[in-house]
Design a protein around this motif. Structure first.
Motif, PDB file in Angstrom:
ATOM      1  N   ASP A  46       0.836  -1.203   0.000  1.00 22.35           N
ATOM      2  CA  ASP A  46       0.000   0.000   0.000  1.00 22.35           C
ATOM      3  C   ASP A  46       0.872   1.255   0.000  1.00 22.35           C
ATOM      4  OD1 ASP A  46      -2.247  -1.574   0.025  1.00 22.35           O
ATOM      5  OD2 ASP A  46      -2.737  -1.211   2.132  1.00 22.35           O
ATOM      6  N   ALA A  47       1.909   1.249   0.815  1.00 21.74           N
ATOM      7  CA  ALA A  47       2.814   2.400   0.883  1.00 21.74           C
ATOM      8  C   ALA A  47       3.506   2.609  -0.458  1.00 21.74           C
ATOM      9  CB  ALA A  47       3.841   2.207   1.997  1.00 21.74           C
ATOM     10  N   GLN A  48       3.898   1.520  -1.103  1.00 18.13           N
ATOM     11  CA  GLN A  48       4.526   1.605  -2.426  1.00 18.13           C
ATOM     12  C   GLN A  48       3.552   2.196  -3.440  1.00 18.13           C
ATOM     13  OE1 GLN A  48       5.849  -2.543  -2.947  1.00 18.13           O
ATOM     14  NE2 GLN A  48       7.795  -1.683  -3.642  1.00 18.13           N
ATOM     15  N   MET A  49       2.308   1.727  -3.404  1.00 17.92           N
ATOM     16  CA  MET A  49       1.301   2.209  -4.337  1.00 17.92           C
ATOM     17  C   MET A  49       1.050   3.700  -4.124  1.00 17.92           C
ATOM     18  SD  MET A  49      -0.619   1.710  -6.892  1.00 17.92           S
ATOM     19  CE  MET A  49      -0.853  -0.024  -7.132  1.00 17.92           C
ATOM     20  N   ARG A  50       0.932   4.127  -2.855  1.00 17.60           N
ATOM     21  CA  ARG A  50       0.735   5.549  -2.560  1.00 17.60           C
ATOM     22  C   ARG A  50       1.911   6.375  -3.071  1.00 17.60           C
ATOM     23  NH1 ARG A  50      -1.620   3.671   2.056  1.00 17.60           N
ATOM     24  NH2 ARG A  50       0.235   3.869   3.323  1.00 17.60           N
ATOM     25  N   ALA A  51       3.112   5.873  -2.864  1.00 17.52           N
ATOM     26  CA  ALA A  51       4.308   6.588  -3.321  1.00 17.52           C
ATOM     27  C   ALA A  51       4.326   6.702  -4.840  1.00 17.52           C
ATOM     28  CB  ALA A  51       5.566   5.886  -2.818  1.00 17.52           C
ATOM     29  N   THR A  52       3.942   5.632  -5.527  1.00 22.92           N
ATOM     30  CA  THR A  52       3.902   5.637  -6.992  1.00 22.92           C
ATOM     31  C   THR A  52       2.868   6.637  -7.497  1.00 22.92           C
ATOM     32  OG1 THR A  52       4.562   3.311  -7.053  1.00 22.92           O
ATOM     33  CG2 THR A  52       3.533   4.191  -9.036  1.00 22.92           C
ATOM     34  N   ILE A  53       1.696   6.623  -6.896  1.00 24.50           N
ATOM     35  CA  ILE A  53       0.628   7.551  -7.290  1.00 24.50           C
ATOM     36  C   ILE A  53       1.069   8.988  -7.032  1.00 24.50           C
ATOM     37  CG2 ILE A  53      -1.706   8.351  -6.732  1.00 24.50           C
ATOM     38  CD1 ILE A  53      -2.374   5.333  -6.195  1.00 24.50           C
ATOM     39  N   ASN A  54       1.633   9.216  -5.863  1.00 27.38           N
ATOM     40  CA  ASN A  54       2.091  10.565  -5.515  1.00 27.38           C
ATOM     41  C   ASN A  54       3.150  11.048  -6.502  1.00 27.38           C
ATOM     42  OD1 ASN A  54       1.937  12.852  -3.794  1.00 27.38           O
ATOM     43  ND2 ASN A  54       3.865  12.242  -2.882  1.00 27.38           N
ATOM     44  N   ILE A  89      -9.081  12.695  -8.219  1.00 30.81           N
ATOM     45  CA  ILE A  89      -7.978  11.725  -8.091  1.00 30.81           C
ATOM     46  C   ILE A  89      -8.353  10.425  -8.798  1.00 30.81           C
ATOM     47  CG2 ILE A  89      -6.660  10.312  -6.468  1.00 30.81           C
ATOM     48  CD1 ILE A  89      -6.871  12.752  -4.507  1.00 30.81           C
ATOM     49  N   ARG A  90      -9.600   9.977  -8.619  1.00 30.39           N
ATOM     50  CA  ARG A  90     -10.053   8.757  -9.309  1.00 30.39           C
ATOM     51  C   ARG A  90      -9.981   8.914 -10.828  1.00 30.39           C
ATOM     52  NH1 ARG A  90     -14.980   7.783  -5.230  1.00 30.39           N
ATOM     53  NH2 ARG A  90     -13.953   6.301  -3.858  1.00 30.39           N
ATOM     54  N   ARG A 105      -0.699  17.221  -8.962  1.00 34.07           N
ATOM     55  CA  ARG A 105      -0.680  17.454  -7.514  1.00 34.07           C
ATOM     56  C   ARG A 105      -0.831  18.953  -7.219  1.00 34.07           C
ATOM     57  NH1 ARG A 105       3.229  17.511  -2.899  1.00 34.07           N
ATOM     58  NH2 ARG A 105       2.159  16.404  -1.236  1.00 34.07           N
TER      59      ARG A 105
END
Length: 99
Positions: free
Chosen positions: A7-15, A89-90, A24
């Motif tokens: 999840d943290a990886q996915m958030r970082a990738t999205i960010n 965001i979606r 952003r």
């Protein structure tokens, strides 16, 4: 632990993608404008003044003030603003489905 890391990886990738595309900054500007428009900024400013009056200017640090007003600030964000930001965001994610 693996799921949290994923999840943290996915958030970082999205960010990262949000930053790279400039989305952003656009979302931050939209949020800023919406919060001013709905009176959120004025409400929070008034709350800051109340906290300072209550505790006394010489007894309040910036860190104290931030700690005191952050929960109220988050609670005061209208659901309509949260929903609009989430929808944007979606939409962004749908357009960049390769993430």
């Amino acid at each position: 632990i693996f799921k949290m890391n994923k999840d943290a990886q996915m958030r970082a990738t999205i960010n990262q993608k949000l930053i790279e595309t400039g989305e952003r900054e656009r979302l931050k500007e939209l949020l800023r404008a919406k919060l001013i428009e709905c009176g959120w900024k004025d409400q929070l400013k008034a709350h800051c003044k109340d906290v300072i009056k209550e505790k006394g200017l010489e007894h309040v640090t910036v860190d104290d003030l931030v700690a005191e007003i952050t929960p109220k600030g988050r609670a005061l964000v209208p659901d309509s603003v949260k929903k609009e930001l989430l929808q944007r965001i979606r939409t962004f994610l749908a357009q960049h489905a390769s993430l």
